[in-house]
Enzyme design. Structure first.
Site, PDB file in Angstrom:
ATOM      1  N   LEU A  33       0.692  -1.229  -0.064  1.00  0.00           N
ATOM      2  CA  LEU A  33       0.050  -0.002   0.007  1.00  0.00           C
ATOM      3  C   LEU A  33       0.831   1.288   0.158  1.00  0.00           C
ATOM      4  O   LEU A  33       2.201   1.379   0.654  1.00  0.00           O
ATOM      5  CB  LEU A  33      -0.818   0.083   1.227  1.00  0.00           C
ATOM      6  N   HIS A  37      -3.269   4.172  -2.218  1.00  0.00           N
ATOM      7  CA  HIS A  37      -4.426   3.494  -1.790  1.00  0.00           C
ATOM      8  C   HIS A  37      -4.855   4.088  -0.572  1.00  0.00           C
ATOM      9  O   HIS A  37      -6.156   3.924  -0.342  1.00  0.00           O
ATOM     10  CB  HIS A  37      -3.771   2.152  -1.301  1.00  0.00           C
ATOM     11  N   MET A 186       2.092   7.475  -8.417  1.00  0.00           N
ATOM     12  CA  MET A 186       2.463   6.512  -7.314  1.00  0.00           C
ATOM     13  C   MET A 186       1.961   4.991  -7.735  1.00  0.00           C
ATOM     14  O   MET A 186       0.897   4.713  -8.341  1.00  0.00           O
ATOM     15  CB  MET A 186       1.773   6.604  -6.024  1.00  0.00           C
ATOM     16  N   ARG A 189       4.637  -1.006  -8.571  1.00  0.00           N
ATOM     17  CA  ARG A 189       5.677  -1.437  -9.599  1.00  0.00           C
ATOM     18  C   ARG A 189       6.821  -0.273  -9.342  1.00  0.00           C
ATOM     19  O   ARG A 189       8.062  -0.662  -9.987  1.00  0.00           O
ATOM     20  CB  ARG A 189       5.417  -1.695 -10.774  1.00  0.00           C
TER      21      ARG A 189
END
Ligand code: PAF
Length: 288
Positions: A33, A37, A186, A189
């Protein structure tokens, strides 16, 4: 914060809230996260009485040779973030719970056409994997709202279409992209990038911004803008899969008469496949 590892306890907990007349929001995630998120979770807490976050790395949305095996897992860190953000319930199922028939024989949900273009062209089966896991989550949580980030714009459109076509009574809420200070969207990966690649990655947002400005001016052909942006990314050592100006609603190529556009990009940098997009709402429709 409560945690459910199985469907039975998930359903029981949600049912208790619903019986008390409380509304529920779901934020589906694959963990690792970041602030993107957390922004979904914060919005979920504003619009619903109770919030569920799911963490499940969904194997069927990864193609052969993709990063399923190496997908970053940071569970302890995730739990701390969720606790701090005031989550009500974490749902963290195991594979056999979500795929009782196994991942090969499992029933799949496919949203036609929209799933085969852009990312779908380069990741065959990806959106069917996403749609299938999301419908399982929606069916079992039965949330009033489900929240997704607009970095994965095509994913949001696929889910909206699925929910519309399958008559699912959940409102899909899309939230703006959260960016690093230099504009990089953001993403879990981003952790695949070394420090030099991380600096280079900022070029994606710069190129998108420049292309969006040109699209807004309406003085050049869209194909030229796309080609120039693709060259810019390639010259910096990236491997662009697409850089494309599309219509926001159906993601078909933009053309005469269109006004609500989106510029989307997918490009490899080292072992990271990065995606991003910017919406462009024109003052006047594109001329012939
Ligand atoms: O965006 C993601 O993290 C995933 O595609 C999702 C929606 C959780 C489905 O696995």
């Amino acid at each position: 914060m409560d945690t459910s590892f199985d469907l039975k306890s998930l359903r029981e907990r949600v049912q208790r809230w619903k019986s008390a007349g409380l509304t529920v929001a779901l934020v589906p995630t694959m963990g690792n996260l970041h602030e993107g998120h957390i922004s979904l979770l914060s919005r979920a807490r504003e619009i619903a009485d109770r919030t569920v976050v799911s963490i499940f790395v969904n194997p069927i949305q990864f193609g052969k040779g993709e990063d399923y095996e190496n997908y970053p897992s940071t569970l302890d860190d995730d739990l701390n973030k969720l606790e701090r953000a005031g989550l009500d319930l974490l749902f963290a199922p195991n594979l056999s719970e979500l795929y009782p028939a196994g991942t090969e024989e499992d029933t799949r949900v496919t949203v036609p056409a929209l799933s085969d273009i852009l990312c779908g062209e380069y990741r065959p089966g990806h959106f069917s994997g996403v749609a299938t896991v999301v419908i399982k989550l929606l069916t079992n949580v039965q949330p009033d709202y489900a929240l997704f980030g607009e970095k994965d714009y095509q994913q949001v459109q696929v889910i909206r279409r699925m929910v519309r076509d399958l008559l699912v009574p959940t409102e899909i809420v899309a939230m703006p992209i959260i960016r690093e200070a230099d504009g990089l969207a953001m993403s879990s990966r981003n952790s695949y990038l070394d420090s030099e690649q991380r600096d280079t990655a900022a070029l994606i947002f710069q190129t998108l911004t420049a292309a969006a400005a040109l699209v807004r001016e309406q003085s050049r052909a869209l194909a030229d803008i796309e080609a120039e942006a693709t060259r810019t990314l390639a010259a910096a050592g990236m491997r662009p899969e697409y850089f494309s100006v599309r219509r926001q609603d159906d993601l078909l190529p933009a053309g005469a008469g269109d006004q609500n556009l989106i510029v989307l990009v997918a490009a490899w940098l080292g072992s990271a496949r990065l995606i991003d997009n910017i919406r462009v709402d024109l003052d006047r429709p594109i001329k012939d």
